[in-house]
Motif scaffolding. Structure first.
Motif, short mmCIF file in Angstrom:
data_model
loop_
_atom_site.label_atom_id
_atom_site.label_comp_id
_atom_site.label_asym_id
_atom_site.label_seq_id
_atom_site.Cartn_x
_atom_site.Cartn_y
_atom_site.Cartn_z
N UNK A 9 11.71 5.88 -2.78
CA UNK A 9 11.00 7.10 -2.39
C UNK A 9 10.45 6.96 -0.98
N UNK A 10 9.79 5.84 -0.69
CA UNK A 10 9.20 5.61 0.63
C UNK A 10 10.29 5.62 1.71
N UNK A 54 0.82 -1.21 0.00
CA UNK A 54 0.00 0.00 0.00
C UNK A 54 0.86 1.26 0.00
N UNK A 55 2.04 1.21 0.62
CA UNK A 55 2.93 2.37 0.63
C UNK A 55 3.46 2.67 -0.77
N UNK A 56 3.71 1.63 -1.54
CA UNK A 56 4.27 1.80 -2.87
C UNK A 56 3.20 2.23 -3.86
N UNK A 57 2.02 1.60 -3.79
CA UNK A 57 0.99 1.88 -4.78
C UNK A 57 0.43 3.29 -4.67
N UNK A 58 0.58 3.93 -3.52
CA UNK A 58 0.06 5.28 -3.33
C UNK A 58 1.04 6.38 -3.75
N UNK A 59 2.19 6.01 -4.28
CA UNK A 59 3.22 6.98 -4.65
C UNK A 59 3.15 7.24 -6.15
#
Length: 162
Positions: free
Chosen positions: A153-154, A76-81
């Motif tokens: 990025x995260x 979820x952290x990756x898909x929202x970037x």
């Protein structure tokens, strides 16, 4: 079993040592490998050479151990970037500061992901060259590079917040 140890213990230990960079960890993992080999000996089908089968077990054992030591990032952290966020974040700091953050974030990636990024960006290998090196398909390489970039990025964003 003694014959197996005599013949394969040095090469297996050497392979693992090159991966984990710790003599103590390599010794422990090599023991784990031979316990797995002993337990799974009956599952060897002969569709590859015996040494290839043992090396595959050694490689997978070392990779599993290495992955435990690196940061896991939720999907979820990756898909929202978005790509815009990545570009914006990298654009607002000096080149030296960017490199420092990037190097710190790279150290937190699993070895296979770090290697892919370094080969592509630092060694300037093409996607086609990466398919030969890794054995992965072209589309898989592209997806992995995209996802790793978002992971970086995260990680960098998390460093900035702390």
């Amino acid at each position: 079993f003694a014959c197996l140890l005599d013949r394969y213990s040095r090469p297996v230990h050497s392979l693992i040592l090159r991966m984990v960079h710790s003599k103590e960890d390599a010794e422990e993992l090599a023991q784990d490998v031979f316990m797995k080999v002993f337990r799974k000996l009956s599952s060897f089908k002969g569709d590859c050479s015996f040494s290839t089968w043992i090396y595959r077990i050694a490689y997978n054992t070392a990779i599993s151990e290495l992955r435990r030591k690196f940061v896991a990032i939720e999907e979820s952290q990756i898909s929202n970037v978005s790509e815009e966020e990545v570009s914006e974040m990298l654009g607002r700091t000096s080149a030296t500061e960017q490199l420092d953050k990037l190097e710190a974030a790279l150290e937190l990636l699993p070895p296979d992901e770090r290697a892919l990024i370094l080969l592509f960006y630092m060694k300037e290998k093409t996607v086609e060259e990466l398919t030969v090196i890794t054995g992965l398909g072209t589309s898989n390489i592209k997806v992995k590079l995209h996802r790793i970039r978002k992971k970086l990025f995260v990680l960098i964003k998390g460093m900035e917040e702390n």
